[in-house]
Write an enzyme that holds these catalytic residues in place. Sequence first.
Site, PDB file in Angstrom:
ATOM      1  N   THR A 275      27.982  79.446  55.302  1.00 34.95           N
ATOM      2  CA  THR A 275      28.580  78.239  55.883  1.00 34.95           C
ATOM      3  C   THR A 275      30.070  78.251  55.578  1.00 34.95           C
ATOM      4  O   THR A 275      30.488  78.594  54.474  1.00 34.95           O
ATOM      5  CB  THR A 275      27.916  76.954  55.333  1.00 34.95           C
ATOM      6  OG1 THR A 275      26.514  77.014  55.641  1.00 34.95           O
ATOM      7  CG2 THR A 275      28.490  75.700  55.963  1.00 34.95           C
ATOM      8  N   PHE A 277      33.486  76.149  55.247  1.00 32.15           N
ATOM      9  CA  PHE A 277      33.924  74.778  54.922  1.00 32.15           C
ATOM     10  C   PHE A 277      35.438  74.692  55.094  1.00 32.15           C
ATOM     11  O   PHE A 277      36.159  75.652  54.772  1.00 32.15           O
ATOM     12  CB  PHE A 277      33.596  74.433  53.469  1.00 32.15           C
ATOM     13  CG  PHE A 277      32.117  74.364  53.162  1.00 32.15           C
ATOM     14  CD1 PHE A 277      31.378  75.517  52.960  1.00 32.15           C
ATOM     15  CD2 PHE A 277      31.464  73.144  53.060  1.00 32.15           C
ATOM     16  CE1 PHE A 277      30.022  75.461  52.674  1.00 32.15           C
ATOM     17  CE2 PHE A 277      30.110  73.072  52.772  1.00 32.15           C
ATOM     18  CZ  PHE A 277      29.384  74.242  52.583  1.00 32.15           C
TER      19      PHE A 277
HETATM   20  O1  LIG Z   1      23.264  69.242  52.287  1.00 27.63           O
HETATM   21  C1  LIG Z   1      24.025  70.030  51.735  1.00 27.63           C
HETATM   22  O2  LIG Z   1      23.769  70.597  50.672  1.00 27.63           O
HETATM   23  C2  LIG Z   1      25.307  70.328  52.365  1.00 27.63           C
HETATM   24  O3  LIG Z   1      26.232  70.713  51.697  1.00 27.63           O
HETATM   25  C3  LIG Z   1      25.399  70.210  53.852  1.00 27.63           C
HETATM   26  C4  LIG Z   1      25.194  71.511  54.604  1.00 27.63           C
HETATM   27  C5  LIG Z   1      25.622  71.346  56.095  1.00 27.63           C
HETATM   28  O4  LIG Z   1      26.031  70.275  56.508  1.00 27.63           O
HETATM   29  O5  LIG Z   1      25.543  72.340  56.822  1.00 27.63           O
HETATM   30  C6  LIG Z   1      26.043  72.561  54.021  1.00 27.63           C
HETATM   31  C7  LIG Z   1      25.647  73.840  53.949  1.00 27.63           C
HETATM   32  C8  LIG Z   1      24.354  74.295  54.477  1.00 27.63           C
HETATM   33  O6  LIG Z   1      24.652  74.888  55.734  1.00 27.63           O
HETATM   34  C9  LIG Z   1      23.403  73.187  54.684  1.00 27.63           C
HETATM   35  C10 LIG Z   1      23.785  71.907  54.632  1.00 27.63           C
END
Ligand SMILES: O=C(O)C(=O)C[C@]1(C(=O)O)C=C[C@@H](O)C=C1
Length: 374
Positions: A275, A277
């Site tokens: 992911t 950020f």
């Molecule tokens: O719920 C979490 O732990 C988050 O940080 C959110 C979140 C997102 O929004 O995509 C962040 C990373 C992962 O892809 C899954 C969930």
Amino acid sequence: MLDGGKMISLDGVGILGGGGGLICLKRRDLGRSYGVCFLKWRYGRPLCAKPVEDESVPVPISAAELSRVAGNAEALERGRWNRESNALPRQLSATDLVAPSQGLNIRVAYQGLPGAFSEAAALKAYPLCETVPCEEFDVTFKAVEMSVVDRAVLPIENSSDGSIHRNYDLLLSHRLHIVGEVQLAVNHCLMALPGVKKEGIKRVLSHPNALAQCEFKLNKLEVIQQNMHDTAGAAQIIASDNLRDAGAIASVQAAEIYGLNILEKGMQDLSDNVTRFLILAREPIIPGTDRPFKTSIVFTLDEGPGVLFKALAVFSLRNISLTKIESRPQRKRPLKVVTDSNHGTAKYFDYLFYIDFEASMIEPRAQNALAHLQ
Ligand SMILES: O=C(O)C(=O)C[C@]1(C(=O)O)C=C[C@@H](O)C=C1
């Protein structure tokens, strides 16, 4: 272009401003400045930020604290050599400079509870920072705007699940600057209360993006999937409500914090699950050429054949790579009516185009590309 030919510049990764105003960019080659207009623009939607708890309101950082971080308090107090004491201000060492960039004395907001992947991303960006959990994405943006925290770290896209559209939209309705990005390998675990077996799980709780990233394995388990605000919040509720029929998809850290047993690691469908950020701040960083820079912009286009192709060509003509293109509905004017002499009147969807390109706004080729696009 948006609203009477103005290009809206969302921000650069540390390059352009994100709020309303005019940035003057000096053309180094011609020795003159030109302005990139960018508009502050809201959708007339009230900000639904929830009030931040009292205890999370920070004590304002004093000048004394700041100078202590830089390790040069004596220098500020005395400023020069004292003949009697033979004391000189202490010189800054390399260690003093590392501490602030590692996040010492920086408060970083993220959406979710402790143990959420967003918190891990904040700590990857600023290992020494104080992380501040927020209930909603909206609150996370607001916390930076209101100086409750110094930075926000928000997920913007996942390698298997795609863009997090909510945050693309929020970028436009808040006055913040993108000052960096961080990529986190996301390893999802299935967890439950101690003693609960996989066969005993009837429902699995997690953030909708996390559930989507584990779709294949969850479908095989034949369980009900329930959306939660964040992955750590799912783990927390199982522990606090003693839910013996439920499992959570969350991180190893979340399992430790909320006392759950990990039943399976690597629940994500694709082993490479990353992911991306964004790091947001109130002030932009100054563009340079000392390291790779990315710039993010957002614009709309007038009607016409090949307009998107032409818009993108301004980058390719200057050998600038695009790393991301995203389109979102233009919610201020979602439909436009176009009259064509052959086909009469038709309604078209209107879009905002978000583009990330690999160049610093200090580079003439990036300035020229934006002037050309405008
Ligand atoms: O719920 C979490 O732990 C988050 O940080 C959110 C979140 C997102 O929004 O995509 C962040 C990373 C992962 O892809 C899954 C969930």
